[in-house]
Motif scaffolding. Sequence first.
Motif, short mmCIF file in Angstrom:
data_model
loop_
_atom_site.label_atom_id
_atom_site.label_comp_id
_atom_site.label_asym_id
_atom_site.label_seq_id
_atom_site.Cartn_x
_atom_site.Cartn_y
_atom_site.Cartn_z
N SER A 26 0.82 -1.21 0.00
CA SER A 26 0.00 0.00 0.00
C SER A 26 0.85 1.26 0.00
O SER A 26 1.99 1.26 0.44
N ILE A 27 0.23 2.32 -0.51
CA ILE A 27 0.82 3.65 -0.57
C ILE A 27 -0.28 4.62 -0.11
O ILE A 27 -1.44 4.43 -0.47
N SER A 28 0.10 5.63 0.65
CA SER A 28 -0.89 6.60 1.12
C SER A 28 -0.57 8.01 0.67
O SER A 28 0.60 8.39 0.58
N ARG A 33 -5.69 5.95 0.15
CA ARG A 33 -4.69 4.90 0.26
C ARG A 33 -4.88 3.96 -0.92
O ARG A 33 -6.00 3.58 -1.25
N LEU A 34 -3.79 3.60 -1.54
CA LEU A 34 -3.81 2.70 -2.68
C LEU A 34 -3.22 1.35 -2.27
O LEU A 34 -2.09 1.30 -1.79
N VAL A 35 -4.00 0.30 -2.42
CA VAL A 35 -3.52 -1.05 -2.16
C VAL A 35 -3.41 -1.71 -3.53
O VAL A 35 -4.35 -1.68 -4.32
N TYR A 36 -2.24 -2.31 -3.82
CA TYR A 36 -2.03 -2.88 -5.14
C TYR A 36 -1.28 -4.19 -5.06
O TYR A 36 -0.60 -4.49 -4.08
N MET A 93 -6.92 -1.13 -5.43
CA MET A 93 -8.09 -0.73 -4.66
C MET A 93 -7.74 0.61 -4.03
O MET A 93 -6.73 0.72 -3.33
N ILE A 94 -8.55 1.61 -4.29
CA ILE A 94 -8.33 2.94 -3.74
C ILE A 94 -9.31 3.13 -2.59
O ILE A 94 -10.52 3.04 -2.78
N LEU A 95 -8.77 3.36 -1.41
CA LEU A 95 -9.58 3.50 -0.19
C LEU A 95 -9.57 4.94 0.29
O LEU A 95 -8.53 5.59 0.26
N GLN A 113 -0.83 12.26 -6.55
CA GLN A 113 0.28 11.93 -5.66
C GLN A 113 0.43 10.42 -5.51
O GLN A 113 1.55 9.90 -5.50
N LEU A 114 -0.70 9.71 -5.38
CA LEU A 114 -0.65 8.25 -5.28
C LEU A 114 0.00 7.64 -6.51
O LEU A 114 0.86 6.76 -6.40
#
Length: 123
Positions: A26-28, A33-36, A93-95, A113-114
Amino acid sequence: MKFTYNKSEKLKSEKQIGELFSNGKSISAYPLRLVYIESSFSDGISIKSGVSVPKRNFKKAVDRIKIKRLMREAYRLNKYELFNNITTQYAFMILYIGKEKTSFSEIDIAIKQLFEKFLKTNK
């Protein structure tokens, strides 16, 4: 490239979503937050994505739906950055992790930014 978000680009498989949350990275970029996870799709799409807003933070469905709509629109307008710079297939998945309502401009900036952070970590 067309600025569309077709049904074929949406992440709908429960199996893939489960794998994404159990093994994904994940990246925030607040409030997102992006989970990939690297994946493979039989239909040739390079990225399948989904959006999610937690019920815990937004009790009213109207608020959740509005934020999801804004997130999908920001993704649709900025996905060309990803499609032009990656070669492998990914599931995203973008949270929404914020606790207050937001505007499109804030979500748009966070999506950009994500994507920048994602491209830096996966080159």
